[in-house]
Scaffold this motif. Structure first.
Motif, PDB file in Angstrom:
ATOM      1  N   PRO A 210       0.606  -2.383 -10.826  1.00  0.00           N
ATOM      2  CA  PRO A 210       1.556  -1.542 -11.173  1.00  0.00           C
ATOM      3  C   PRO A 210       1.158  -0.044 -10.820  1.00  0.00           C
ATOM      4  CG  PRO A 210       0.405  -2.256 -13.218  1.00  0.00           C
ATOM      5  CD  PRO A 210      -0.011  -3.097 -12.128  1.00  0.00           C
ATOM      6  N   TRP A 211       0.005   0.133 -10.531  1.00  0.00           N
ATOM      7  CA  TRP A 211      -0.387   1.587 -10.290  1.00  0.00           C
ATOM      8  C   TRP A 211      -0.124   1.854  -8.715  1.00  0.00           C
ATOM      9  CZ3 TRP A 211      -1.613   4.309 -14.260  1.00  0.00           C
ATOM     10  CH2 TRP A 211      -2.169   3.742 -15.438  1.00  0.00           C
TER      11      TRP A 211
ATOM     12  N   ALA B  96      -1.853  15.736  -6.656  1.00  0.00           N
ATOM     13  CA  ALA B  96      -2.192  14.597  -7.104  1.00  0.00           C
ATOM     14  C   ALA B  96      -0.941  13.754  -7.713  1.00  0.00           C
ATOM     15  CB  ALA B  96      -3.265  14.779  -8.088  1.00  0.00           C
ATOM     16  N   GLN B  97      -0.822  12.639  -7.444  1.00  0.00           N
ATOM     17  CA  GLN B  97       0.513  11.886  -8.077  1.00  0.00           C
ATOM     18  C   GLN B  97       0.048  10.504  -8.671  1.00  0.00           C
ATOM     19  OE1 GLN B  97       3.983  11.711  -5.357  1.00  0.00           O
ATOM     20  NE2 GLN B  97       3.750   9.476  -5.511  1.00  0.00           N
ATOM     21  N   MET B  98       0.853   9.964 -10.037  1.00  0.00           N
ATOM     22  CA  MET B  98       0.551   8.818 -10.226  1.00  0.00           C
ATOM     23  C   MET B  98       1.771   8.372 -10.742  1.00  0.00           C
ATOM     24  SD  MET B  98      -2.035   8.195 -13.413  1.00  0.00           S
ATOM     25  CE  MET B  98      -1.053   8.629 -14.835  1.00  0.00           C
ATOM     26  N   ALA B  99       1.845   7.061 -10.593  1.00  0.00           N
ATOM     27  CA  ALA B  99       3.022   6.247 -10.929  1.00  0.00           C
ATOM     28  C   ALA B  99       2.760   4.891 -11.500  1.00  0.00           C
ATOM     29  CB  ALA B  99       4.184   6.017  -9.567  1.00  0.00           C
TER      30      ALA B  99
ATOM     31  N   MET C 245      -6.225  10.233  -0.411  1.00  0.00           N
ATOM     32  CA  MET C 245      -6.784   9.107  -1.159  1.00  0.00           C
ATOM     33  C   MET C 245      -5.553   8.207  -1.542  1.00  0.00           C
ATOM     34  SD  MET C 245      -7.460   7.206  -4.000  1.00  0.00           S
ATOM     35  CE  MET C 245      -7.451   8.451  -5.332  1.00  0.00           C
ATOM     36  N   ALA C 246      -5.598   6.966  -1.799  1.00  0.00           N
ATOM     37  CA  ALA C 246      -4.559   6.068  -2.378  1.00  0.00           C
ATOM     38  C   ALA C 246      -5.139   5.129  -2.858  1.00  0.00           C
ATOM     39  CB  ALA C 246      -3.415   5.841  -1.175  1.00  0.00           C
TER      40      ALA C 246
ATOM     41  N   ARG D 200       0.744  -1.420   0.020  1.00  0.00           N
ATOM     42  CA  ARG D 200      -0.020  -0.010   0.168  1.00  0.00           C
ATOM     43  C   ARG D 200       0.817   1.252  -0.073  1.00  0.00           C
ATOM     44  NH1 ARG D 200      -3.560  -0.869   4.519  1.00  0.00           N
ATOM     45  NH2 ARG D 200      -4.601  -2.285   2.963  1.00  0.00           N
ATOM     46  N   CYS D 201       2.152   1.163   0.814  1.00  0.00           N
ATOM     47  CA  CYS D 201       3.014   2.286   0.735  1.00  0.00           C
ATOM     48  C   CYS D 201       4.126   2.364  -0.086  1.00  0.00           C
ATOM     49  CB  CYS D 201       3.138   2.740   2.148  1.00  0.00           C
ATOM     50  SG  CYS D 201       1.867   3.136   2.832  1.00  0.00           S
TER      51      CYS D 201
END
Lengths: 113, 431
Positions: free
Chosen positions: B304-305, B342-345, B298-299, A56-57
């Motif tokens: 892979p996201w 806001a972040q996306m990997a 929020m997560a 999760r992290c």
């Protein structure tokens, strides 16, 4: 007649003792099986929780990255940081320690190297 | 209307005090109840394997104490272009060892220090030092200096090997809206909802202070400058394992500073255009002001996201305080700030056709930090920031990353440099 009755009585008593002993032994074996089943259930739950919660992290750290005894304290640290319920942390700990142990186990003696 | 909100905040704080005290009492009662056997399963574990857990081999880990050295280290190179003026430097080297000592299933003591190079030499900072009492499956009591539970970035994502970018989002580092740490006591834990999870953290501490620039120091202090304890916390809910929603808060009082003695060039506070007139300035005494921070996060972390969004809002009431260089106490107006990102990997291991690319992870992050009520602070720190990066994972905890960062400072005066482009190269290792 008296002697015969005593012999029959002794045999019956021994038979009952045997049954009683058998009754004590059977559950004991049963408990061991149940305990083993519960342990492997825990390993399964731990593997699932390891993927779900640790990822999760951060990236999942391979079980072999730490020796089993260090997973003990490392998972406790993560239990606090990630607010994991204690039983879930115990499951993860069991999985990581078992996996780490199996990955770092030395070959049995007598095995050709 | 303002009074209504102020009274509501006071009522909320009193309610939180009562709630926090109740939770603490319950947790302590639970511990007292469990003193004879903090781990109810320990006996069965001992019976099964003679150790902490049933063992499959002859190894025995039944020692009462164990310890572990963890932490992370990183080195960063920065190339900067500030409106045509370029510079390059090996800017930051950090070593953050964390020590974990555990006694049975009863207590874990942990501490992390940050050893960092600065322009003036080596700096050593205590990040946290806390004792964690494992009182119940659903409750841990934390005592000492701990990372703030507010938001998700500070407590869980800030180590550089976990952070997907080379630095913190705008407004989330020192001088930002994000509380960093506190000294006090905290109750925290989680409940397994099968399949969801509910988590909570509730802390009481000395709280933040007014900074030397009239800003806020949202860091841990080992003493309190007023009678009001700070209360902070976070509640998280995971309806499914890879989706998390969180909300957090901090409520505290801060006390204005006396005029600084000696040293430095004194500045006429009126030149800073604060509230009040000349006569009032001479009569002002340092006062107290309420501070309230709230946030949402929020997560989503499936396969892979890795997608995260976080928002923080901070309001400090009007405050009479001196600041460094001022010759008198000044009336500062209400200080409001908001920070979000806001972040996306996406880890390319998701594209199985190209195994050679599996260790690469493109990342993107956009964030804003806005400040109202403190012109100098806004001029220095308010910005919009876009990061585009690429991580290469050599192992799950060893990463090399490159990030291109575009910053636009939104509160600069006309004629001042208000744009910067940076390229950051970083090596980070978590251990």
């Amino acid at each position: 007649m008296f002697v015969f009755r005593n012999i029959v009585g002794a045999v019956v008593a021994m038979a009952f003792s045997g049954i009683a002993l058998a009754q004590q032994t059977e559950p004991s074996d049963q408990e061991a099986v149940e305990r083993e089943d519960a342990y492997f259930d825990q390993i399964g739950r731990g593997a699932e929780a390891w993927v779900d919660t640790c990822g999760r992290c951060h990236n999942l750290r391979a079980p072999g990255e730490l020796p089993p005894e260090l997973w003990d304290v490392s998972v406790t640290h993560m239990r606090v940081r990630a607010n994991l319920p204690g039983d879930m942390a115990e499951d993860i700990k069991a999985f990581l320690m078992m996996s780490s142990e199996s990955m770092t186990e030395e070959p049995a003696s007598g095995v050709d190297e | 209307m303002t009074n209504f909100f102020k009274q509501s905040r006071h009522s909320l704080r009193h309610l939180l005090h009562v709630t926090a005290a109740t939770v603490l009492v319950l947790a302590l009662a639970a511990q007292a109840h469990g003193q004879d056997g903090p781990d109810p399963n320990a006996a069965s574990r001992q019976a099964q394997g003679g150790g902490y857990l049933p063992r499959l081999s002859g190894q025995n880990f039944s020692a009462d104490t164990s310890w572990h050295l963890a932490g992370y280290a990183d080195a960063t190179f920065v190339f900067s272009d500030l409106d045509g003026e370029s510079s390059s430097e090996f800017s930051r080297v950090r070593f953050n060892p964390a020590f974990h000592f555990q006694y049975q299933d009863l207590i874990l003591f942990e501490a992390e220090m940050e050893i960092e190079n600065t322009e003036t030499g080596t700096e050593v900072v205590l990040e946290y030092a806390q004792a964690n009492l494992l009182v119940h499956d659903n409750a841990v009591i934390v005592v000492g200096q701990f990372l703030s539970p507010v938001g998700q970035f500070q407590e869980r994502l800030h180590p550089s090997w976990i952070n997907r970018m080379a630095d913190m989002p705008a407004g989330f580092g020192h001088g930002g809206a994000q509380p960093g740490s506190d000294t006090g006591i905290m109750v925290r834990g989680g409940f397994n909802l099968e399949p969801g999870l509910f988590t909570y953290s509730l802390a009481i501490g000395n709280g933040p202070r007014v900074g030397h620039e009239g800003d806020l120091e949202l860091e841990a202090f080992n003493s309190d400058d007023n009678d009001d304890k700070a209360i902070s916390g976070r509640f998280g809910f995971m309806p499914r394992p890879n989706l998390e929603f969180g909300t957090s808060f901090l409520t505290a009082s801060v006390t204005g500073l006396e005029v600084f003695d000696g040293g430095g060039d004194h500045v006429d506070a009126r030149a800073f255009g604060k509230l009040g007139n000349e006569e009032e300035h001479h009569e002002l005494e340092p006062g107290e002001a309420d501070l309230f921070v709230w946030g949402l996060d929020m997560a989503f972390t499936e396969g892979p996201w890795d997608i995260r969004v976080e928002y923080l809002n901070s309001v400090r009431d009007p405050l009479n305080t001196a600041f460094e260089g001022a010759t008198e106490v000044v009336a500062f107006e209400e200080l409001r700030s908001t920070a979000w990102y806001a972040q996306m990997a996406y880890r390319l291991s998701g594209t199985a056709e190209f195994p050679a690319l599996a260790n690469f992870e493109p990342t993107i992050r956009y964030g804003e930090f806005e400040i109202e009520g403190h012109e100098e602070l806004a001029e220095h720190s308010a910005e919009q920031r876009l990061d585009v990066g690429l991580n290469y994972w050599m192992s799950p905890t060893l990463v090399v990353r490159g990030v291109v960062q575009s910053r636009e400072f939104t509160a600069r005066h006309e004629g001042e440099i208000d744009e910067e482009t940076r390229m950051l190269l970083q090596l980070s290792y978590g251990f």
